[in-house]
Design a protein around this motif. Structure first.
Motif, PDB file in Angstrom:
ATOM      1  N   CYS A  68      -6.211   1.893  -7.251  1.00  0.00           N
ATOM      2  CA  CYS A  68      -6.171   3.186  -6.568  1.00  0.00           C
ATOM      3  C   CYS A  68      -7.373   3.264  -5.627  1.00  0.00           C
ATOM      4  CB  CYS A  68      -6.222   4.309  -7.601  1.00  0.00           C
ATOM      5  SG  CYS A  68      -6.102   5.959  -6.874  1.00  0.00           S
ATOM      6  N   GLU A 122      -3.506   7.004  -2.932  1.00  0.00           N
ATOM      7  CA  GLU A 122      -3.151   5.728  -2.315  1.00  0.00           C
ATOM      8  C   GLU A 122      -3.382   4.606  -3.314  1.00  0.00           C
ATOM      9  OE1 GLU A 122      -4.318   4.954   1.793  1.00  0.00           O
ATOM     10  OE2 GLU A 122      -5.087   7.015   1.871  1.00  0.00           O
ATOM     11  N   ASP A 134      -2.727  13.319  -2.254  1.00  0.00           N
ATOM     12  CA  ASP A 134      -3.209  12.237  -1.387  1.00  0.00           C
ATOM     13  C   ASP A 134      -3.694  11.014  -2.171  1.00  0.00           C
ATOM     14  OD1 ASP A 134      -2.718  13.815   0.934  1.00  0.00           O
ATOM     15  OD2 ASP A 134      -4.577  14.904   0.529  1.00  0.00           O
ATOM     16  N   HIS A 149       0.876  -1.168   0.000  1.00  0.00           N
ATOM     17  CA  HIS A 149       0.000   0.000   0.000  1.00  0.00           C
ATOM     18  C   HIS A 149       0.914   1.219   0.000  1.00  0.00           C
ATOM     19  CE1 HIS A 149      -3.830   1.854   1.982  1.00  0.00           C
ATOM     20  NE2 HIS A 149      -3.202   2.765   1.278  1.00  0.00           N
ATOM     21  N   SER A 150       0.754   2.089  -1.008  1.00  0.00           N
ATOM     22  CA  SER A 150       1.585   3.297  -1.075  1.00  0.00           C
ATOM     23  C   SER A 150       0.718   4.540  -0.933  1.00  0.00           C
ATOM     24  CB  SER A 150       2.373   3.354  -2.385  1.00  0.00           C
ATOM     25  OG  SER A 150       1.529   3.661  -3.485  1.00  0.00           O
ATOM     26  N   TYR A 151       1.323   5.575  -0.383  1.00  0.00           N
ATOM     27  CA  TYR A 151       0.683   6.887  -0.245  1.00  0.00           C
ATOM     28  C   TYR A 151       1.590   7.914  -0.899  1.00  0.00           C
ATOM     29  CZ  TYR A 151      -0.674  11.329   1.809  1.00  0.00           C
ATOM     30  OH  TYR A 151      -1.051  12.634   1.981  1.00  0.00           O
TER      31      TYR A 151
END
Length: 174
Positions: A76, A129, A127, A49-51
């Motif tokens: 996404c 994710e 923002d 999980h990337s932010y």
């Protein structure tokens, strides 16, 4: 789910069927039987999980070298991203071609990326994710990449890149 082939052999935009009413909605994001119909038989062994905080940030183009080459399924869940893949399979009819699509929390589309592809994205909103399923474990010794602005690829990123990691800037040109 609807699997729409991209111009790059073996990759798909995946559109879930969203069922909703006044309470909200429900959708399936993976079904082994459905994915088997497009030839996917490997197990997902890792989820990441990337932010990304800032619109215009660019990450990529990443892949793992064989024997740790991986299949990815990217979704996404907040904001929007321009998701890009490059076919690095030398025996492929689409070798060194790229494909990009907007994936977002609102369109709920996912990108299925076969082994032998580089992957990257640009945040189209603040923002952002992304959630990734991987068919291989992250193996630092197999980690590799190609430069996001390689003139051989001519990827058309939608925004001016405002943030790029030092690691991504150091990826080699083809």
């Amino acid at each position: 789910m609807i699997f729409t082939p991209t111009p790059l052999s073996g990759s798909f935009l995946v559109t879930p069927r969203v069922l909703g009413d006044h309470r909200g909605w429900f959708m399936r994001t993976f079904c082994r039987n459905s994915f088997a119909e497009i030839g996917h038989h490997k197990e997902w062994v890792q989820m990441n999980h990337s932010y990304t905080a800032l619109k215009g940030t660019l990450r990529g183009m990443h892949f793992q070298q064989p024997p740790y080459a991986e299949i990815k399924l990217v979704r996404c869940i907040a904001g929007a991203a321009f998701d890009v893949i490059v076919d690095l399979r030398e025996n492929s009819a689409t070798y060194l071609q790229w494909f990009g699509a907007e994936i977002s929390a609102s369109n709920k589309q996912m990108l299925y990326i076969p082994e032998g592809f580089a992957h990257g994205f640009q945040a189209l909103t603040d923002d952002v994710e992304l959630v990734y399923c991987h068919s291989e474990f992250y193996t630092p010794a197999a980690e590799s990449g190609v430069r996001y602005n390689d003139p051989k690829l001519r990827i058309q990123w939608p925004l001016k890149a405002v943030e790029i990691s030092e690691r991504d800037l150091q990826h080699p040109l083809l």
